[in-house]
Design a protein around this motif. Structure first.
Motif, mmCIF file in Angstrom:
data_model
loop_
_atom_site.group_PDB
_atom_site.id
_atom_site.type_symbol
_atom_site.label_atom_id
_atom_site.label_comp_id
_atom_site.label_asym_id
_atom_site.label_seq_id
_atom_site.Cartn_x
_atom_site.Cartn_y
_atom_site.Cartn_z
ATOM 1 N N GLN A 5 5.701 9.354 3.764
ATOM 2 C CA GLN A 5 5.100 10.098 4.864
ATOM 3 C C GLN A 5 4.320 11.253 4.268
ATOM 4 O O GLN A 5 4.879 12.098 3.572
ATOM 5 N N ARG A 14 1.961 7.318 7.448
ATOM 6 C CA ARG A 14 3.344 6.834 7.431
ATOM 7 C C ARG A 14 3.369 5.331 7.232
ATOM 8 O O ARG A 14 2.342 4.663 7.290
ATOM 9 N N GLU A 15 4.568 4.801 7.043
ATOM 10 C CA GLU A 15 4.741 3.354 6.931
ATOM 11 C C GLU A 15 4.390 2.685 8.260
ATOM 12 O O GLU A 15 4.605 3.262 9.335
ATOM 13 N N TYR A 56 2.727 -5.870 4.605
ATOM 14 C CA TYR A 56 2.820 -4.459 4.200
ATOM 15 C C TYR A 56 4.275 -4.041 4.017
ATOM 16 O O TYR A 56 4.612 -3.307 3.078
ATOM 17 N N ALA A 60 6.192 -2.912 0.590
ATOM 18 C CA ALA A 60 6.870 -1.617 0.525
ATOM 19 C C ALA A 60 8.278 -1.732 -0.045
ATOM 20 O O ALA A 60 8.818 -0.760 -0.579
ATOM 21 N N TYR A 68 0.654 0.675 -1.415
ATOM 22 C CA TYR A 68 1.043 1.461 -0.244
ATOM 23 C C TYR A 68 -0.003 1.209 0.831
ATOM 24 O O TYR A 68 -1.118 1.722 0.731
ATOM 25 N N LEU A 70 -0.541 1.902 4.641
ATOM 26 C CA LEU A 70 0.112 2.849 5.540
ATOM 27 C C LEU A 70 -0.675 3.073 6.822
ATOM 28 O O LEU A 70 -1.903 2.945 6.838
ATOM 29 N N ASN A 86 -5.714 3.003 9.114
ATOM 30 C CA ASN A 86 -4.815 2.646 8.033
ATOM 31 C C ASN A 86 -5.357 3.211 6.735
ATOM 32 O O ASN A 86 -6.543 3.527 6.623
#
Length: 191
Positions: A5, A14-15, A56, A60, A68, A70, A86
């Motif tokens: 994050q 963030r994820e 994704y 991760a 990454y 995100l 993204n």
């Protein structure tokens, strides 16, 4: 997985979560022909976007983590808000990585791309200990070229016929930023 994050003044990175909100948000970007015109693939349908988020999440969970991918949300809306874009940082070995982003077209021109790229640079250089970040873009994507130059990325050159899509070869511009350039620029603006 160690969730990432990155929080800036206006955006939080963030994820992705495999939930309808995030799938619909990714589809609003990847499924829109105008938004996808600078991306290295054809517009994607919602099912493809759901599959992408599953990928994704799989990426991760790999150790060590190499990519990454995100979600980008507005900080004021909270970390579980609907993504507006993204961001990606993918390591390439030798303390190097590539960065990129895509935003929903209704938020273009508001400075979010600069903040996203700055957060990715900070993450890459400060957290991951990288030495070099690179970015490739369509030569016609003038807005992204301005973002990269603003953050100190240097144009390395044109990669001819880098991508074959829609029965056409496309060139790419390659930019890079080195760790010492990042640090010098940060010190120049008060660190």
């Amino acid at each position: 997985m160690n969730p990432v994050q990155l929080t800036g003044p206006r955006v939080t990175i963030r994820e992705f979560h495999h939930v309808p909100r995030d799938i619909d948000a990714l589809h609003a970007i990847f499924g829109d022909a105008e938004t996808a015109r600078y991306l290295p693939f054809e517009p994607r349908d919602r099912e493809d976007c759901a599959d992408q988020i599953a990928l994704y999440i799989d990426e991760a969970e790999k150790q060590p983590r190499a990519v990454y991918r995100l979600a980008v949300v507005l900080t004021a809306d909270g970390e579980d808000a609907v993504p507006i874009g993204n961001a990606v940082l993918g390591t390439e070995g030798q303390r190097a990585a590539f960065v990129g982003y895509a935003l929903r077209k209704d938020v273009w021109g508001l400075g979010y791309a600069t903040e996203i790229t700055r957060l990715l640079c900070e993450f890459g250089f400060e957290t991951l200990g990288l030495h070099r970040l690179a970015a490739r873009l369509d030569p016609e994507n003038l807005a992204s070229a301005r973002v990269l130059r603003k953050l100190g990325f240097q144009l390395e050159g044109r990669i001819r016929h880098d991508l074959f899509l829609r029965d056409t070869w496309y060139d790419a511009l390659q930019y890079s930023l080195l760790e010492e350039e990042w640090r010098a620029a940060r010190e120049g603006i008060g660190g």
